[in-house]
Write a protein that holds these residues in place. Structure first.
Motif, short mmCIF file in Angstrom:
data_model
loop_
_atom_site.label_atom_id
_atom_site.label_comp_id
_atom_site.label_asym_id
_atom_site.label_seq_id
_atom_site.Cartn_x
_atom_site.Cartn_y
_atom_site.Cartn_z
N PHE A 95 2.08 8.76 -5.37
CA PHE A 95 1.68 8.19 -4.09
C PHE A 95 2.29 8.98 -2.93
CE2 PHE A 95 5.68 6.03 -4.94
CZ PHE A 95 6.27 5.92 -3.71
N SER A 138 -2.43 13.59 2.94
CA SER A 138 -3.11 12.93 4.06
C SER A 138 -2.52 13.37 5.39
CB SER A 138 -2.99 11.41 3.92
OG SER A 138 -3.65 10.97 2.75
N THR A 149 -9.36 4.04 -0.81
CA THR A 149 -9.15 4.31 -2.24
C THR A 149 -7.85 3.70 -2.74
OG1 THR A 149 -8.17 6.45 -1.65
CG2 THR A 149 -10.50 6.43 -2.23
N GLN A 150 -6.81 3.73 -1.92
CA GLN A 150 -5.53 3.16 -2.33
C GLN A 150 -5.59 1.65 -2.44
OE1 GLN A 150 -2.81 4.79 -3.24
NE2 GLN A 150 -3.52 6.86 -2.76
N HIS A 161 1.15 4.10 1.12
CA HIS A 161 0.61 5.05 2.08
C HIS A 161 1.15 4.70 3.46
CE1 HIS A 161 -1.98 8.34 2.95
NE2 HIS A 161 -2.77 8.16 1.91
N CYS A 188 -3.98 2.47 6.09
CA CYS A 188 -4.86 1.79 5.15
C CYS A 188 -5.97 2.74 4.71
CB CYS A 188 -5.46 0.54 5.80
SG CYS A 188 -4.28 -0.78 6.09
N GLU A 189 -5.83 3.28 3.54
CA GLU A 189 -6.85 4.16 2.97
C GLU A 189 -7.61 3.39 1.90
OE1 GLU A 189 -5.66 7.59 0.64
OE2 GLU A 189 -7.05 8.83 1.82
N SER A 207 -0.03 11.92 -2.41
CA SER A 207 -1.22 11.54 -1.65
C SER A 207 -0.91 11.40 -0.17
CB SER A 207 -1.78 10.23 -2.21
OG SER A 207 -2.87 9.78 -1.45
N SER A 208 0.25 10.84 0.15
CA SER A 208 0.63 10.66 1.55
C SER A 208 0.84 12.00 2.24
CB SER A 208 1.91 9.82 1.65
OG SER A 208 1.71 8.52 1.13
N LYS A 259 -7.56 0.14 -5.51
CA LYS A 259 -6.82 0.19 -6.77
C LYS A 259 -5.96 -1.05 -6.97
CE LYS A 259 -6.42 5.26 -6.76
NZ LYS A 259 -5.48 6.40 -6.66
N ILE A 284 0.85 -1.19 0.00
CA ILE A 284 0.00 0.00 0.00
C ILE A 284 0.89 1.24 0.00
CG2 ILE A 284 -1.83 1.25 1.23
CD1 ILE A 284 -2.59 -1.39 2.56
#
Length: 312
Positions: A268, A275, A182-183, A176, A179-180, A271-272, A186, A174
């Motif tokens: 990615f 977040s 949307t990720q 990230h 645990c998200e 995105s991290s 995918k 993952i």
């Protein structure tokens, strides 16, 4: 979950914010400090509101619940990352990942809905001050809070149950630090159309509609403030909602800004970072925003500290 090349996944691998081992102690110290500040700050806000009868009003009732939500929001994501850094293990079990997603969806949805309810509270206080206590009565406040919890609990439970039917082909990495949903979707091998439809629908329900409600509330608030003749009256009216407006701007603006301005070479990582901004930084800043700009909150905190000093 076993058919063809599909295997039963017992654990996931969280890639985290950085794969550089030399930077892990720095990340641990930084996020531990932010986590402790977040928990302590929001806990003090909650205790100050609960212990001071002068703050037993709708605005502070929702603020105390927002502080509680922020503690849960940050704890859900940061604690596991701190444990992984300390133990030098980036794995998370399937059950722990599902649990983390469940609580993350609850607290993320609550943040959105509580900010919306607080915007409505400020709208009533400024635009209908004579009817404020009648409209924002304890029954309505409790009902709005209960409805917010029911919406978030129902969606989180439904999405978690649907996730149990998702299959994966191998040990999943993952991209990230937690645990998200949307990720993870995918990376699934099975069809996730139903999960995606539910996700997009609730994103509109808990994202677009609350933001629209907030913008409409502040449009009406600004219109009412502009109708006040005295400068002192305008300042007093705006000061009652300035802190909330700043928190809303941070929550919605910071994450969106990071997504739009970050480079595209490591999506990615982008995105991290986004977040981190809305799961850690914003909850950490909220207590400072509400306490530094609020005389009533400052007085309540001073009383709380004096009470603690006398009890020793």
């Amino acid at each position: 979950m076993e058919a063809g090349n599909q295997t039963v996944v017992l654990k996931f691998i969280l890639l985290g914010l950085s794969e550089d081992m030399d930077s892990q102690p720095l990340l641990f110290g930084l996020f531990l400090s932010m986590f402790l500040v977040t928990v302590l700050g929001n806990l003090l806000i909650t205790l100050a509101i609960c212990s001071d009868p002068h703050l037993h009003t709708p605005m502070y009732f929702f603020l105390s619940n927002l502080s509680f939500t922020d503690i849960g929001f940050t704890s859900t994501t940061v604690l596991k990352m701190l444990v992984n850094i300390q133990t030098r293990s980036n794995t998370i079990t399937y059950e722990a990942c599902l649990t983390q997603m469940y609580f993350f969806m609850i607290f993320a949805g609550l943040d959105n809905l509580l900010l919306t309810v607080m915007a409505y509270d400020r709208f009533v206080a400024i635009c209908h001050p004579l009817h404020y206590t009648v409209i924002m009565n304890p029954h309505l406040c409790s009902l709005l809070l209960l409805l917010s919890w029911l919406i978030c609990l129902t969606y989180s439970l439904l999405q978690s149950l649907m996730f149990l039917g998702v299959s994966f082909c191998k040990e999943i990495e993952i991209p990230h630090f937690f645990c998200e949903l949307t990720q993870i979707l995918k990376l699934a091998c099975s069809d996730t159309l139903a999960n995606d439809i539910l996700l997009y629908f609730v994103t509109g329900l808990l994202g677009v509609f609350p933001l629209t409600g907030i913008l409409f509330s502040y449009y009406r608030i600004i219109s009412c403030i502009m109708g006040i003749s005295s400068v002192a009256g305008k300042y007093k009216a705006f000061s009652t909602c300035g802190s909330h407006l700043l928190v809303v701007s941070l929550f919605y603006g910071v994450g969106l800004g990071v997504y739009l301005t970050s480079g595209t070479t490591h999506p990615f990582r982008k995105s991290s970072i986004a977040s981190v901004m809305y799961t850690v930084v914003t909850p950490m800043l909220n207590p400072f925003i509400y306490s530094m700009r609020n005389r009533d909150m400052k007085r309540a905190l001073r009383r709380l500290f004096r009470r603690g000093a006398y009890s020793q």
